[in-house]
Design a protein around this motif. Structure first.
Motif, PDB file in Angstrom:
ATOM      1  N   THR A  33       0.835  -1.203   0.000  1.00  0.00           N
ATOM      2  CA  THR A  33       0.000   0.000   0.000  1.00  0.00           C
ATOM      3  C   THR A  33       0.875   1.260   0.000  1.00  0.00           C
ATOM      4  O   THR A  33       0.404   2.343  -0.307  1.00  0.00           O
ATOM      5  N   ARG A  34       2.157   1.109   0.357  1.00  0.00           N
ATOM      6  CA  ARG A  34       3.071   2.256   0.373  1.00  0.00           C
ATOM      7  C   ARG A  34       4.350   1.860  -0.362  1.00  0.00           C
ATOM      8  O   ARG A  34       4.904   0.792  -0.079  1.00  0.00           O
ATOM      9  N   SER A  35       4.815   2.692  -1.285  1.00  0.00           N
ATOM     10  CA  SER A  35       6.022   2.295  -2.018  1.00  0.00           C
ATOM     11  C   SER A  35       7.279   2.830  -1.330  1.00  0.00           C
ATOM     12  O   SER A  35       7.210   3.613  -0.381  1.00  0.00           O
ATOM     13  N   LYS A  36       8.445   2.374  -1.788  1.00  0.00           N
ATOM     14  CA  LYS A  36       9.728   2.806  -1.239  1.00  0.00           C
ATOM     15  C   LYS A  36       9.755   4.333  -1.215  1.00  0.00           C
ATOM     16  O   LYS A  36       9.215   4.937  -2.128  1.00  0.00           O
ATOM     17  N   PRO A  37      10.264   5.003  -0.230  1.00  0.00           N
ATOM     18  CA  PRO A  37      11.172   4.527   0.830  1.00  0.00           C
ATOM     19  C   PRO A  37      10.504   3.825   2.008  1.00  0.00           C
ATOM     20  O   PRO A  37      11.179   3.488   2.974  1.00  0.00           O
ATOM     21  N   ASP A  38       9.201   3.604   1.967  1.00  0.00           N
ATOM     22  CA  ASP A  38       8.566   2.820   3.033  1.00  0.00           C
ATOM     23  C   ASP A  38       9.101   1.378   2.946  1.00  0.00           C
ATOM     24  O   ASP A  38       9.279   0.837   1.861  1.00  0.00           O
ATOM     25  N   PRO A  39       9.353   0.736   4.088  1.00  0.00           N
ATOM     26  CA  PRO A  39       9.941  -0.614   4.063  1.00  0.00           C
ATOM     27  C   PRO A  39       8.972  -1.748   3.701  1.00  0.00           C
ATOM     28  O   PRO A  39       9.377  -2.900   3.585  1.00  0.00           O
ATOM     29  N   GLU A  40       7.681  -1.420   3.500  1.00  0.00           N
ATOM     30  CA  GLU A  40       6.662  -2.471   3.365  1.00  0.00           C
ATOM     31  C   GLU A  40       7.016  -3.568   2.346  1.00  0.00           C
ATOM     32  O   GLU A  40       6.866  -4.758   2.633  1.00  0.00           O
ATOM     33  N   VAL A  41       7.506  -3.167   1.167  1.00  0.00           N
ATOM     34  CA  VAL A  41       7.746  -4.170   0.118  1.00  0.00           C
ATOM     35  C   VAL A  41       8.817  -5.192   0.534  1.00  0.00           C
ATOM     36  O   VAL A  41       8.715  -6.381   0.227  1.00  0.00           O
ATOM     37  N   PHE A  42       9.826  -4.724   1.294  1.00  0.00           N
ATOM     38  CA  PHE A  42      10.885  -5.640   1.738  1.00  0.00           C
ATOM     39  C   PHE A  42      10.441  -6.461   2.952  1.00  0.00           C
ATOM     40  O   PHE A  42      10.798  -7.633   3.081  1.00  0.00           O
ATOM     41  N   LEU A  43       9.669  -5.844   3.836  1.00  0.00           N
ATOM     42  CA  LEU A  43       9.155  -6.598   4.998  1.00  0.00           C
ATOM     43  C   LEU A  43       8.233  -7.725   4.533  1.00  0.00           C
ATOM     44  O   LEU A  43       8.272  -8.837   5.071  1.00  0.00           O
ATOM     45  N   LYS A  44       7.444  -7.460   3.507  1.00  0.00           N
ATOM     46  CA  LYS A  44       6.565  -8.502   2.938  1.00  0.00           C
ATOM     47  C   LYS A  44       7.416  -9.624   2.328  1.00  0.00           C
ATOM     48  O   LYS A  44       7.104 -10.803   2.474  1.00  0.00           O
TER      49      LYS A  44
END
Ligand code: BG6
Ligand code: MG
Length: 215
Positions: free
Chosen positions: A141-152
């Motif tokens: 739901t939030r793209s980089k620089p948010d860490p969400e994609v890597f945490l997933k």
């Protein structure tokens, strides 16, 4: 380190230049100034956020969401025309060789990309089934620089963030990796000017950093 999470565009494959060409075509049609320096700010950033950056100093900055979605779709159609022409020869032998070597060294391998086209690209270059996990623009739901994609990606691998290292060409991607408490390897535009743990010149240089997994 037990796993490597690779960004896709500009790390595994040269699709970053297709993003540039597609945005440039849209900007030229609209009469909006756009160059490679502006393009570097789009690395790792979602499609709609990228559009906002492309239009930021133009008369189009205040368009309605519907109008912006039309422009983002127009860019994506141009981009997908480039993708349709891709094939396994677009994956460099050096990158494939290094990936194979890292797999043999015992690392779990994942993709962590903001793109909604990631699976299509991986299919096109013959890596459709290659990675242990894929985290992309469709599951965040939030793209980089948010860490969400890597945490997933770590979650899909069943590993803790501290057990993962990220390879990125985007400064926003390096920030995302560090925010996720992962190690970060920077290449391309991100190398030399980010807070990454390592900077590399060529993809194969990863082999000098990540030694075989023990135990
Ligand atoms: C990232 C690219 O991988 O994906 C960005 O670095 C791009 O430049 C983003 O905007 C979203 O891509 P797509 O394919 O969903 O438009
Ligand atoms: Mg990238």
């Amino acid at each position: 380190m037990k796993a490597i999470i690779f960004d896709l565009d500009g790390v595994i494959v040269h699709t970053d230049t297709y993003h540039y060409k597609a945005w440039k075509k849209l900007a030229d049609r609209l009469g909006v100034y756009f160059d490679e320096k502006i393009n570097n700010r789009l690395r790792g950033v979602s499609r709609m956020e990228s559009l906002d950056i492309v239009l930021e100093n133009s008369g189009f900055a205040k368009l309605s969401i519907t109008e912006k979605e039309k422009l983002a779709t127009e860019k994506n159609e141009t981009y997908k025309d480039f993708l349709q022409a891709m094939n396994p020869a677009d994956l460099s032998p050096q990158v494939l060789g290094a990936l194979d070597c890292l797999k043999k060294r015992g690392y779990k391998m994942a993709i962590g990309s903001s793109s909604r086209n990631a699976r299509l690209i991986l299919e096109k270059i013959g890596l459709g089934d290659y990675f242990d996990a894929i985290s992309d623009g469709n599951n965040i739901t939030r793209s980089k620089p948010d860490p969400e994609v890597f945490l997933k990606a770590a979650e899909y691998l069943g590993l803790r963030p501290e057990e993962c290292v990220v390879v990125e060409d985007a400064k926003a991607g390096i920030e995302a990796a560090l925010a996720a408490k992962m190690k970060a390897i920077a290449m391309g535009d991100a190398a030399g000017c980010s807070r990454a743990d390592w900077d590399i010149e060529n993809f194969e240089d990863i082999l000098n950093i990540l030694v075989p997994v023990v135990g």
